[in-house]
Design a protein around this motif. Structure first.
Motif, PDB file in Angstrom:
ATOM      1  N   TRP A 249       0.838  -1.190   0.000  1.00  0.00           N
ATOM      2  CA  TRP A 249       0.000   0.000   0.000  1.00  0.00           C
ATOM      3  C   TRP A 249       0.879   1.248   0.000  1.00  0.00           C
ATOM      4  O   TRP A 249       2.028   1.236   0.434  1.00  0.00           O
ATOM      5  CB  TRP A 249      -0.929   0.020   1.217  1.00  0.00           C
ATOM      6  CG  TRP A 249      -0.227  -0.159   2.531  1.00  0.00           C
ATOM      7  CD1 TRP A 249       0.348   0.801   3.323  1.00  0.00           C
ATOM      8  CD2 TRP A 249      -0.010  -1.406   3.199  1.00  0.00           C
ATOM      9  NE1 TRP A 249       0.905   0.245   4.434  1.00  0.00           N
ATOM     10  CE2 TRP A 249       0.690  -1.115   4.395  1.00  0.00           C
ATOM     11  CE3 TRP A 249      -0.347  -2.739   2.923  1.00  0.00           C
ATOM     12  CZ2 TRP A 249       1.076  -2.113   5.293  1.00  0.00           C
ATOM     13  CZ3 TRP A 249       0.030  -3.724   3.816  1.00  0.00           C
ATOM     14  CH2 TRP A 249       0.728  -3.405   4.990  1.00  0.00           C
ATOM     15  N   ALA A 250       0.310   2.326  -0.517  1.00  0.00           N
ATOM     16  CA  ALA A 250       0.982   3.625  -0.504  1.00  0.00           C
ATOM     17  C   ALA A 250       0.102   4.587   0.271  1.00  0.00           C
ATOM     18  O   ALA A 250      -1.127   4.530   0.201  1.00  0.00           O
ATOM     19  CB  ALA A 250       1.208   4.125  -1.927  1.00  0.00           C
ATOM     20  N   GLY A 251       0.733   5.461   1.035  1.00  0.00           N
ATOM     21  CA  GLY A 251      -0.032   6.374   1.872  1.00  0.00           C
ATOM     22  C   GLY A 251       0.835   7.462   2.451  1.00  0.00           C
ATOM     23  O   GLY A 251       1.836   7.865   1.840  1.00  0.00           O
ATOM     24  N   PRO A 252       0.498   7.932   3.660  1.00  0.00           N
ATOM     25  CA  PRO A 252       1.205   9.074   4.241  1.00  0.00           C
ATOM     26  C   PRO A 252       2.673   8.812   4.502  1.00  0.00           C
ATOM     27  O   PRO A 252       3.471   9.748   4.536  1.00  0.00           O
ATOM     28  CB  PRO A 252       0.434   9.346   5.544  1.00  0.00           C
ATOM     29  CG  PRO A 252      -0.271   8.074   5.854  1.00  0.00           C
ATOM     30  CD  PRO A 252      -0.598   7.475   4.529  1.00  0.00           C
ATOM     31  N   ALA A 253       3.040   7.541   4.683  1.00  0.00           N
ATOM     32  CA  ALA A 253       4.443   7.228   4.973  1.00  0.00           C
ATOM     33  C   ALA A 253       5.266   7.022   3.716  1.00  0.00           C
ATOM     34  O   ALA A 253       6.488   6.861   3.803  1.00  0.00           O
ATOM     35  CB  ALA A 253       4.534   5.981   5.855  1.00  0.00           C
ATOM     36  N   GLY A 254       4.626   7.011   2.550  1.00  0.00           N
ATOM     37  CA  GLY A 254       5.372   6.842   1.315  1.00  0.00           C
ATOM     38  C   GLY A 254       4.739   5.824   0.397  1.00  0.00           C
ATOM     39  O   GLY A 254       3.619   5.364   0.614  1.00  0.00           O
ATOM     40  N   GLY A 255       5.491   5.478  -0.676  1.00  0.00           N
ATOM     41  CA  GLY A 255       4.992   4.559  -1.694  1.00  0.00           C
ATOM     42  C   GLY A 255       5.208   3.104  -1.325  1.00  0.00           C
ATOM     43  O   GLY A 255       5.484   2.757  -0.170  1.00  0.00           O
ATOM     44  N   TYR A 256       5.084   2.244  -2.329  1.00  0.00           N
ATOM     45  CA  TYR A 256       5.227   0.812  -2.100  1.00  0.00           C
ATOM     46  C   TYR A 256       6.615   0.483  -1.575  1.00  0.00           C
ATOM     47  O   TYR A 256       7.630   0.941  -2.111  1.00  0.00           O
ATOM     48  CB  TYR A 256       5.001   0.036  -3.394  1.00  0.00           C
ATOM     49  CG  TYR A 256       3.637   0.246  -4.014  1.00  0.00           C
ATOM     50  CD1 TYR A 256       2.484   0.216  -3.252  1.00  0.00           C
ATOM     51  CD2 TYR A 256       3.519   0.474  -5.383  1.00  0.00           C
ATOM     52  CE1 TYR A 256       1.236   0.398  -3.826  1.00  0.00           C
ATOM     53  CE2 TYR A 256       2.278   0.653  -5.973  1.00  0.00           C
ATOM     54  CZ  TYR A 256       1.142   0.621  -5.186  1.00  0.00           C
ATOM     55  OH  TYR A 256      -0.090   0.813  -5.756  1.00  0.00           O
ATOM     56  N   ALA A 257       6.653  -0.326  -0.519  1.00  0.00           N
ATOM     57  CA  ALA A 257       7.912  -0.753   0.080  1.00  0.00           C
ATOM     58  C   ALA A 257       7.635  -1.985   0.913  1.00  0.00           C
ATOM     59  O   ALA A 257       6.497  -2.235   1.328  1.00  0.00           O
ATOM     60  CB  ALA A 257       8.510   0.352   0.958  1.00  0.00           C
ATOM     61  N   GLU A 258       8.678  -2.756   1.165  1.00  0.00           N
ATOM     62  CA  GLU A 258       8.518  -3.975   1.970  1.00  0.00           C
ATOM     63  C   GLU A 258       7.930  -3.651   3.339  1.00  0.00           C
ATOM     64  O   GLU A 258       7.127  -4.419   3.874  1.00  0.00           O
ATOM     65  CB  GLU A 258       9.875  -4.673   2.128  1.00  0.00           C
ATOM     66  CG  GLU A 258       9.806  -6.039   2.776  1.00  0.00           C
ATOM     67  CD  GLU A 258       9.134  -7.090   1.909  1.00  0.00           C
ATOM     68  OE1 GLU A 258       8.576  -8.053   2.485  1.00  0.00           O
ATOM     69  OE2 GLU A 258       9.149  -6.945   0.666  1.00  0.00           O
ATOM     70  N   ALA A 259       8.314  -2.501   3.892  1.00  0.00           N
ATOM     71  CA  ALA A 259       7.804  -2.116   5.211  1.00  0.00           C
ATOM     72  C   ALA A 259       6.328  -1.768   5.168  1.00  0.00           C
ATOM     73  O   ALA A 259       5.661  -1.747   6.217  1.00  0.00           O
ATOM     74  CB  ALA A 259       8.602  -0.932   5.747  1.00  0.00           C
TER      75      ALA A 259
END
Length: 241
Positions: free
Chosen positions: A182-192
Motif C-alpha cells: 500500500w501507498a499512503g502518508p508514509a510513502g509509496g510501495y515498500a517492503e515495510a
C-alpha cells in the motif's frame, strides 16, 4: 466402543449482509463397523443452512476414520453486524454426539470491488507480468507470466487511521506466496508497507490480509497474487475496518 469428534473450517470468517459462507466439517471417529449418524447446523434466527441436516458415515472397522461434509450458511441482508455463532452437531442413533462451533462476523466493507459488471475491472490494472484482464461472470481473470506479477488500484482515499483488513477471494492454478502493498502518508510501495500471505492452489480461497494503521489515507493498493506463472480468478477484493 464408539468415538466421535468434530471440527470446522474456517473457525472464523467475515461475511457481508446477504452473503454466504461455506463451512467444511471434519468428523473423526472409530467403531467396530460403520459409524453412521446425522450432521445438523444450528444458525441464528432468520439465517439458513444448506443442508440444514445431512447423513454421514465413517467406515471405521475398528480403526480411526474421517470424513468431511460441507454446509453453506446463508446470511440475510437484514443481519446485524457483529459476531454470530454457528454450531455443527453430529449425532449417532446410539447417542454419540460431537459439536464444533464457527464464528461468522457480519460486517459491511469500507470499500469493495466485486467485478459484477462484465468488462469492468473497477479501476484495477495489470501493472506487471499479468495478461490483460477479462471480467465476466463475477470474476476478474488473468494469467501471471513471470515471477513478479501484480495488479494496482490507484486513486483511493481509504481512511487507514485504524487497522484494516483486505479480504481477497480468488482461485489460482498455482500456490506460493502472495503480498499486499500500500501507498499512503508514509510513502509509496515498500517492503515495510506490505503484508505477506500464503496462496493455495485449487479451489476458491479467502485470504484476509492485515493492513496496519497508517496515520492517514491509503491512496493506492498493489496486489501480488503469485510468485510465478499461473491462472488467476479474483471474485472480490474487500476492505474491512
Amino acid at each position: 466402543v464408539q468415538g466421535l469428534d468434530a471440527s470446522v473450517s474456517p473457525e472464523s470468517s467475515t461475511v457481508v449482509p446477504g452473503g454466504e459462507q461455506q463451512l467444511t466439517v471434519t468428523l473423526d471417529g472409530y467403531a467396530s463397523g460403520t459409524l453412521e449418524g446425522t450432521l445438523r447446523a444450528e444458525v441464528p434466527a432468520g439465517w439458513s443452512a444448506e443442508p440444514a441436516s445431512q447423513p454421514f458415515a465413517l467406515r471405521s472397522d475398528g480403526a480411526p476414520a474421517s470424513t468431511q461434509e460441507t454446509v453453506t450458511v446463508h446470511v440475510p441482508a437484514s443481519a446485524a453486524e457483529g459476531d454470530h455463532p454457528i454450531t455443527l452437531i453430529a449425532e449417532t442413533p446410539e447417542g454419540r454426539r460431537a459439536t464444533a462451533t464457527a464464528t461468522v462476523r457480519v460486517a459491511r466493507p469500507l470499500t469493495a470491488w466485486e467485478f459484477a459488471t462484465d468488462g469492468d475491472p473497477e479501476g484495477w490494472r495489470p501493472a506487471n507480468q499479468l495478461e490483460p484482464f477479462t471480467v465476466a461472470g463475477g470474476e476478474l481473470r488473468t494469467r501471471a507470466t513471470g515471477g513478479d506479477p501484480y495488479l494496482i488500484r490507484d486513486g483511493l482515499s481509504l481512511d487507514a487511521r485504524r487497522d484494516l483488513v483486505v479480504e481477497v477471494t480468488m482461485t489460482t492454478s498455482a500456490g506460493g506466496g502472495g503480498q499486499l502493498f500500500w501507498a499512503g502518508p508514509a510513502g509509496g510501495y515498500a517492503e515495510a508497507r506490505s503484508s505477506r500471505f500464503t496462496v493455495e492452489s485449487g479451489g476458491e480461497r479467502v485470504y484476509r490480509v492485515p493492513l496496519p494503521a497508517q496515520g492517514g489515507n491509503v491512496t493506492s493498493l498493489r496486489l501480488d497474487p503469485l510468485t510465478g506463472p499461473g491462472d488467476i480468478a479474483i471474485e472480490s477484493i474487500r476492505v474491512f475496518g
